[in-house]
Write a protein that holds these residues in place. Sequence first.
Motif, mmCIF file in Angstrom:
data_model
loop_
_atom_site.group_PDB
_atom_site.id
_atom_site.type_symbol
_atom_site.label_atom_id
_atom_site.label_comp_id
_atom_site.label_asym_id
_atom_site.label_seq_id
_atom_site.Cartn_x
_atom_site.Cartn_y
_atom_site.Cartn_z
ATOM 1 N N PHE A 14 1.316 -1.505 0.004
ATOM 2 C CA PHE A 14 0.296 -0.157 0.101
ATOM 3 C C PHE A 14 0.781 1.313 -0.122
ATOM 4 O O PHE A 14 0.563 2.276 -0.913
ATOM 5 C CB PHE A 14 -0.726 0.067 1.545
ATOM 6 C CG PHE A 14 -2.271 1.702 1.369
ATOM 7 C CD1 PHE A 14 -3.206 1.327 0.818
ATOM 8 C CD2 PHE A 14 -2.037 2.193 2.134
ATOM 9 C CE1 PHE A 14 -3.768 2.356 0.361
ATOM 10 C CE2 PHE A 14 -2.384 3.168 2.020
ATOM 11 C CZ PHE A 14 -3.966 3.372 1.347
ATOM 12 N N VAL A 15 1.819 1.471 0.673
ATOM 13 C CA VAL A 15 2.933 2.541 0.869
ATOM 14 C C VAL A 15 3.232 2.462 -0.063
ATOM 15 O O VAL A 15 3.364 3.791 -1.108
ATOM 16 C CB VAL A 15 3.793 2.974 2.030
ATOM 17 C CG1 VAL A 15 4.562 3.361 2.583
ATOM 18 C CG2 VAL A 15 2.399 2.341 3.513
ATOM 19 N N PHE A 16 4.450 1.833 -0.556
ATOM 20 C CA PHE A 16 4.723 1.434 -1.504
ATOM 21 C C PHE A 16 4.337 2.218 -3.323
ATOM 22 O O PHE A 16 4.775 3.029 -3.411
ATOM 23 C CB PHE A 16 5.822 0.076 -2.001
ATOM 24 C CG PHE A 16 5.904 0.019 -3.205
ATOM 25 C CD1 PHE A 16 7.974 0.995 -3.090
ATOM 26 C CD2 PHE A 16 6.075 -0.401 -4.125
ATOM 27 C CE1 PHE A 16 8.298 0.364 -4.651
ATOM 28 C CE2 PHE A 16 6.451 -1.164 -6.040
ATOM 29 C CZ PHE A 16 8.262 -0.164 -5.673
ATOM 30 N N GLY A 17 3.054 1.525 -3.399
ATOM 31 C CA GLY A 17 2.498 1.944 -4.825
ATOM 32 C C GLY A 17 1.405 3.496 -4.617
ATOM 33 O O GLY A 17 1.932 3.701 -5.594
ATOM 34 N N SER A 18 1.631 3.980 -3.471
ATOM 35 C CA SER A 18 0.882 5.508 -3.641
ATOM 36 C C SER A 18 2.346 6.557 -3.540
ATOM 37 O O SER A 18 2.027 6.705 -4.380
ATOM 38 C CB SER A 18 0.353 5.301 -1.669
ATOM 39 O OG SER A 18 -0.418 4.797 -2.151
ATOM 40 N N VAL A 19 2.856 5.628 -2.381
ATOM 41 C CA VAL A 19 3.857 7.215 -3.092
ATOM 42 C C VAL A 19 4.702 6.743 -3.880
ATOM 43 O O VAL A 19 4.891 8.260 -5.040
ATOM 44 C CB VAL A 19 5.552 6.530 -2.153
ATOM 45 C CG1 VAL A 19 6.088 7.021 -1.927
ATOM 46 C CG2 VAL A 19 4.797 6.655 -0.326
#
Length: 191
Positions: free
Chosen positions: A52-57
């Motif tokens: 979630f964090v990787f995809g969003s950033v």
Amino acid sequence: MRLTGATDHAIRKALAELATEDTSPGDTSTPPSPATPPARTTDGRLVAWAGFVFGSVMSIAANVLHTWLPAEHHPAGWSPGLAPQIGAAVWPIGLLLSVEVLSRIHWPKGWQWTLARFGGTGTVALGSAVISYGHLRDLLLAWHYGPLAAAVGPLVLDGLMVISGFALLAMSRTPGHHQDAAPTSCSRAEP
């Protein structure tokens, strides 16, 4: 108060029977035993958060990088203004927030609410996804990715953000986990 093994067994059996009664018609899946905790919950939650964090950033960063593409057509030292860079981040954040609103809100019943839920958030999600897709695709093409990779890459990145968000939601609604979302009709008491 400490329960005996027989009492504990009777309570667990009754809970299992209640869980079976709550299944929808045609559902032949076996409900999980209350005595058996979900396997690898912590590992799954960590992986879902990482995705979630990787995809969003990465999606936000790629959309912002898209504003730099015209640099080769401008004089040396040119840079896009701050407003276009901030504006480029709107689209992946809009996609992210629309999925969160769609999935986390306990919507009332009725056709008007269904229209608002899927029409409103669906429009925001679709519009944001289309614009973000175009930005990421253009960026990959500028980096000399092939047409197929440039077409698939944005789906992978934004798709990772969306599916990881839904995975976190699913885990938050699993019995035995902290409930951030809408309360469930049955909660499990620890002996």
